[in-house]
Design an enzyme around this catalytic site. Sequence first.
Site, mmCIF file in Angstrom:
data_model
loop_
_atom_site.group_PDB
_atom_site.id
_atom_site.type_symbol
_atom_site.label_atom_id
_atom_site.label_comp_id
_atom_site.label_asym_id
_atom_site.label_seq_id
_atom_site.Cartn_x
_atom_site.Cartn_y
_atom_site.Cartn_z
ATOM 1 N N CYS A 279 0.817 -1.222 0.000
ATOM 2 C CA CYS A 279 0.000 0.000 0.000
ATOM 3 C C CYS A 279 0.848 1.269 0.000
ATOM 4 O O CYS A 279 0.307 2.378 -0.089
ATOM 5 C CB CYS A 279 -0.900 0.038 1.236
ATOM 6 S SG CYS A 279 -1.889 -1.433 1.515
ATOM 7 N N HIS A 297 -5.424 1.482 5.693
ATOM 8 C CA HIS A 297 -6.056 0.705 4.617
ATOM 9 C C HIS A 297 -6.681 -0.543 5.230
ATOM 10 O O HIS A 297 -6.009 -1.299 5.935
ATOM 11 C CB HIS A 297 -5.027 0.303 3.570
ATOM 12 C CG HIS A 297 -5.575 -0.595 2.503
ATOM 13 N ND1 HIS A 297 -6.751 -0.313 1.823
ATOM 14 C CD2 HIS A 297 -5.125 -1.779 2.004
ATOM 15 C CE1 HIS A 297 -6.982 -1.276 0.951
ATOM 16 N NE2 HIS A 297 -6.021 -2.183 1.039
ATOM 17 N N HIS A 299 -9.546 -3.962 4.681
ATOM 18 C CA HIS A 299 -10.335 -4.824 3.800
ATOM 19 C C HIS A 299 -11.687 -5.059 4.477
ATOM 20 O O HIS A 299 -11.988 -6.147 4.936
ATOM 21 C CB HIS A 299 -9.605 -6.141 3.549
ATOM 22 C CG HIS A 299 -8.429 -6.001 2.645
ATOM 23 N ND1 HIS A 299 -7.710 -7.082 2.185
ATOM 24 C CD2 HIS A 299 -7.848 -4.907 2.095
ATOM 25 C CE1 HIS A 299 -6.725 -6.653 1.406
ATOM 26 N NE2 HIS A 299 -6.787 -5.336 1.337
ATOM 27 N N GLU A 321 -26.164 11.076 12.341
ATOM 28 C CA GLU A 321 -25.386 11.786 13.356
ATOM 29 C C GLU A 321 -23.881 11.559 13.218
ATOM 30 O O GLU A 321 -23.076 12.464 13.424
ATOM 31 C CB GLU A 321 -25.848 11.349 14.745
ATOM 32 C CG GLU A 321 -25.136 12.043 15.908
ATOM 33 C CD GLU A 321 -25.461 13.528 16.020
ATOM 34 O OE1 GLU A 321 -24.760 14.222 16.768
ATOM 35 O OE2 GLU A 321 -26.409 13.997 15.342
ATOM 36 N N HIS A 377 -12.607 -4.472 -2.946
ATOM 37 C CA HIS A 377 -11.289 -4.505 -2.292
ATOM 38 C C HIS A 377 -11.354 -3.992 -0.857
ATOM 39 O O HIS A 377 -11.208 -4.750 0.087
ATOM 40 C CB HIS A 377 -10.306 -3.673 -3.129
ATOM 41 C CG HIS A 377 -8.897 -3.690 -2.633
ATOM 42 N ND1 HIS A 377 -7.819 -3.465 -3.459
ATOM 43 C CD2 HIS A 377 -8.368 -3.885 -1.405
ATOM 44 C CE1 HIS A 377 -6.704 -3.533 -2.759
ATOM 45 N NE2 HIS A 377 -7.016 -3.786 -1.505
#
Length: 411
Positions: A279, A297, A299, A321, A377
């Site tokens: 990443c 990141h 999943h 809210e 993804h």
Amino acid sequence: MKKAEDLKKSRYGRISSKRKFNEELDLSLAAINNMSNGKRHIFNVGDMVWAKTGKYPVWPGIVITDPETNKFSKNENMVPMLHIYYCNDAYKRNWIKMKQISKFSGKEEILTEIPKITTQISRSKLKIKWNQAVEEAECLAAMNKDQRISSFFANNFLASNSQLTNKAESSAGEKAPIKQPSMLEKNVGSDHEQPALVNDDSEDHPRNLIPELCRQFYANGWVTGTGGGISIKYNDQIFIAPSGVQKERIQPDDLFVQNLNGEDVIIPKPEKKLSKSQCTPIFMCSFTERNAGAVIHVHSQEVVKLCLLNPENEVKITGLEMIKGIYNEKKGKFYDNDEELIIPIIENSKYEKDLVDTFKIALKKYPSTSAVLVRNHGMYVWGSNWKTAKTQLECYEYLFKIAIFKKIHHV
């Protein structure tokens, strides 16, 4: 009022040759600093440099984090500065202006570039000490950065430093710590100490924080199957979790550390056989394009479900809210619950690095967003610091669950 040129003259009308000499030396150093393709060299922790301070000759040193501020660079009154430890000078250190610093090049090279140094050393009677400092610097320059900082503070240099006298006078602002800075940590089973850049004892230090957060994210089902990742910017250094590992079992010394240019500063021990997060290109894009302090990141199953229910290239949510926990980067404030939150969706690719172009397009098209969804993804979320990034991740997850419920039940 006296003219500028008159200020350099003595009361007898003569120009101070010593001041003129130092000014010429400063100009020579600045010229060297800008010789590389017309661009100033970018320095990082562990780099060897030449530094010019006050009336002293150009002196070799090493860029190391200031133990008081945990920073190695700063801007003082719009003037960029670096924190330098001097070689062969009893661990004296100082903040030096960037224009007075150049990349270390060795004794012969610097004397060729600035031949007047020989004259200055002779006049100030520092020839022996300067030569010893250069010899030490050349030894350090031959090492990699991991060894360099620890060796600088190790016994092989400590003994010689303690026997040497100080400079004729201490320059203004110079400090002389009597012990090794806390940014060095002892590695079990290692013959030397590895730099950690800052004190690792703090709970909020990325080396401790990233493993803790990964365990929390794993418990939430966000980083299972070795997926996902996290990166935190700390003190102009980027700490990154490794790739393809059990995220709930990450250890502090498993992390990679690189600078803002993408150059590795510290890597895990070779025997660990770890690789940097896949990443990383997206992380760096968030740091550079949005000035993020942390990027996460995940999943997330909720993200995948929501993208399946939304064939469009964006998700719109309003009236809830928890929207108030999301930061509007365009307006520079958190959303109100009656505002419309829009999150972009980009298409997945085989490799994370191939997402960079569409990721950048999404950032430009959606300047308010603090997250990008990747169809089939997961999701990237960022914030000004790890707390903001984590809080927004939790708020997004909550909002997505409600959005999915409303879609399925046509509410």
